[in-house]
Design an enzyme around this catalytic site. Structure first.
Site, PDB file in Angstrom:
ATOM      1  N   LYS A  49       0.858  -1.180   0.000  1.00 35.40           N
ATOM      2  CA  LYS A  49       0.000   0.000   0.000  1.00 35.40           C
ATOM      3  C   LYS A  49       0.894   1.229   0.000  1.00 35.40           C
ATOM      4  O   LYS A  49       1.848   1.299   0.781  1.00 35.40           O
ATOM      5  CB  LYS A  49      -0.902  -0.010   1.236  1.00 35.40           C
ATOM      6  CG  LYS A  49      -1.925   1.120   1.296  1.00 35.40           C
ATOM      7  CD  LYS A  49      -2.840   0.912   2.497  1.00 35.40           C
ATOM      8  CE  LYS A  49      -3.932   1.972   2.568  1.00 35.40           C
ATOM      9  NZ  LYS A  49      -4.824   1.746   3.727  1.00 35.40           N
ATOM     10  N   ASP A  97     -13.604  -0.093  12.055  1.00 35.41           N
ATOM     11  CA  ASP A  97     -14.047  -0.181  10.658  1.00 35.41           C
ATOM     12  C   ASP A  97     -14.265  -1.636  10.248  1.00 35.41           C
ATOM     13  O   ASP A  97     -13.815  -2.063   9.172  1.00 35.41           O
ATOM     14  CB  ASP A  97     -13.032   0.493   9.736  1.00 35.41           C
ATOM     15  CG  ASP A  97     -13.640   0.890   8.387  1.00 35.41           C
ATOM     16  OD1 ASP A  97     -14.885   0.959   8.299  1.00 35.41           O
ATOM     17  OD2 ASP A  97     -12.879   1.131   7.432  1.00 35.41           O
TER      18      ASP A  97
END
Length: 225
Positions: free
Chosen positions: A14, A103
């Site tokens: 990422k 989340d």
């Protein structure tokens, strides 16, 4: 994907721009969360160059629960039970480390490729995870999380609490059971959407509905309850 030269393994990568302050803050938080557990994926290494930061994680190549729901709709009851058990195990480890994920949603539940075997879930994306005792960075309400899976107090900027993750488990579980994406503020499940055997499904719905109760005090207090 990138090959990590330190160990020769192919890993998920990422990349974030350092100029993106919000993403960089999430990146720093992700780097502070290293929980060794078979159902959790956390970053392993990172490198910075110019205005970008790259970090790597173990590659999980079986897609996500979100992909599975798009492909199949409601999941078989035994699969829902296995996936929920694994998710709760993951969150128990996360909460034991003093962290709230904030989340939990199908897109952040990755699946190892297991062929015809039982699914193997791995909780990922700790970009907005925080320690339970971390001071709030803002004053006043600010919603942090994903609509449909956030506890009501998250919508109003409430302090991090493991019960917020428990709420999300309830919403995710109901979605896996029915194939219907949750709507903000509703935990009801129509009777005609329940799979067979109906008595087992109803007990599971009762468990998930308590997990997703609107009031924090009415929920299970943590993932191990």
């Amino acid at each position: 994907m990138r090959t990590d030269r330190s160990d020769g393994r192919v890993k998920a990568a990422k990349i974030l721009r350092q100029s993106d302050a919000a993403s960089l803050l999430r990146f720093v938080r992700e780097q502070s969360v290293r929980i060794a557990h078979p159902h959790v994926v956390t970053p392993e290494s990172w490198a910075g160059m110019d205005d970008r930061v790259l970090f790597t994680m173990p590659l999980v190549a079986g897609g996500s629960v979100a992909d599975l729901l798009k492909e199949r709709g409601a999941l078989p009851l035994p699969w829902v039970g296995v996936l929920l058990d694994q998710l709760l195990e993951a969150l128990e480890a996360v909460h034991a480390a003093g962290v709230v994920h904030r989340d939990v949603k199908p897109a952040n539940l990755l699946l190892e490729p297991t062929g015809t075997g039982w699914p193997h879930l791995r909780l990922t994306d700790f970009g907005i995870a925080v320690p339970v005792d971390e001071p709030r960075l803002t004053h006043g309400p600010m919603a942090v999380g994903s609509p449909g899976y956030m506890a009501p107090e998250q919508w109003h900027g409430g302090d991090p609490d493991p019960r917020q993750d428990v709420y999300a488990v309830g919403r995710v579980g109901l979605e896996m059971l029915t194939g219907v994406r949750p709507e903000k503020g509703s935990t009801a499940v129509a009777g005609d959407t329940l799979p067979e055997p109906r008595d087992v499904a109803q007990r599971l719905v009762a468990f998930l509905s308590r997990a997703a109760a609107e009031e924090p005090g009415d929920r299970y207090q943590d993932a191990g309850s």
